[in-house]
Design an enzyme around this catalytic site. Sequence first.
Site, PDB file in Angstrom:
ATOM      1  N   HIS A  66       1.319  -6.758   8.404  1.00  0.00           N
ATOM      2  CA  HIS A  66       2.330  -5.897   9.017  1.00  0.00           C
ATOM      3  C   HIS A  66       1.796  -4.491   9.296  1.00  0.00           C
ATOM      4  CE1 HIS A  66       3.186  -4.791   4.701  1.00  0.00           C
ATOM      5  NE2 HIS A  66       3.410  -3.610   5.241  1.00  0.00           N
ATOM      6  N   ASP A  96       0.996 -12.470   5.196  1.00  0.00           N
ATOM      7  CA  ASP A  96       0.916 -11.031   5.461  1.00  0.00           C
ATOM      8  C   ASP A  96      -0.477 -10.485   5.156  1.00  0.00           C
ATOM      9  OD1 ASP A  96       1.851  -8.625   6.382  1.00  0.00           O
ATOM     10  OD2 ASP A  96       2.808  -8.035   4.517  1.00  0.00           O
ATOM     11  N   GLY A 174       2.893   3.492   3.270  1.00  0.00           N
ATOM     12  CA  GLY A 174       1.484   3.771   3.568  1.00  0.00           C
ATOM     13  C   GLY A 174       0.546   3.094   2.590  1.00  0.00           C
ATOM     14  N   SER A 176       0.838  -0.021   1.743  1.00  0.00           N
ATOM     15  CA  SER A 176       0.674  -1.425   2.116  1.00  0.00           C
ATOM     16  C   SER A 176      -0.772  -1.702   2.514  1.00  0.00           C
ATOM     17  CB  SER A 176       1.592  -1.772   3.287  1.00  0.00           C
ATOM     18  OG  SER A 176       2.934  -1.812   2.887  1.00  0.00           O
ATOM     19  N   ALA A 193       4.725  -4.262  -0.977  1.00  0.00           N
ATOM     20  CA  ALA A 193       6.142  -3.885  -0.879  1.00  0.00           C
ATOM     21  C   ALA A 193       6.632  -3.324  -2.203  1.00  0.00           C
ATOM     22  CB  ALA A 193       6.996  -5.104  -0.501  1.00  0.00           C
TER      23      ALA A 193
END
Length: 230
Positions: A66, A96, A174, A176, A193
């Site tokens: 993402h 992800d 930020g 992630s 997350a």
Amino acid sequence: MRKWAIFGIFWIIIFYPSFVFTAFSDKTIENTKSAVVALYADEDLNYLRGSGFFIDSSGAVITAKHVVRNYPKLWARLYDGRKLELTQARFQESDDLAIMLPKISENEKNAFSYLKFGDIDNLTIGQPIMAIGNSSGGLWQVLYGSIENLRIKIVTENDLIFTAIEFNIIIPKGFSGSPLVNENGEALGMNIANSKASLGYNLSYAISLIEIKSFIKKFYQKSPELIKKF
């Protein structure tokens, strides 16, 4: 008995954060920072997308899908001040995860510090962990905490389901794609997350090494010229 209970609570509040902090040496912190990158959407490094980290010395970067979604190209700012142009090499929407490769000269090959992977089988509840990432509040921020759950199912806002490591840090926007690291400076997972603030929980989640290793193995199988030990 009541006095001892109060003392125990006082010790946890005052001294436990210091205990977690001292579990990580300055060398471990610096080595981890050297392997973490800040990812930007623009070459001038103005629009921060998230974080990532090197998985081998050739400069392959793993991050969250993402973070790179809709961006076939990103720019990485390294801890030593260098800037790299990165392009997507592989991604997996269901987990992800994404790998990006640098555009570098022959002289720059094998010149990148990277994180080794830890032993996922020996993780324990309460084990000290560290997250290093980037946000609007600062680059290469260091956050300390401990593991709360070794394998927990989470559902993201995009209805993706992950088996994740749960830990007692609120990672800022930020982070992630940044690594979750043990006391030896080894990656245990990738931060993706946090729990919603409205729920009142100080918890965040990292994709486990089980999923990450499987993803990387498939990448190297399709790109044999990049095969590394991990």
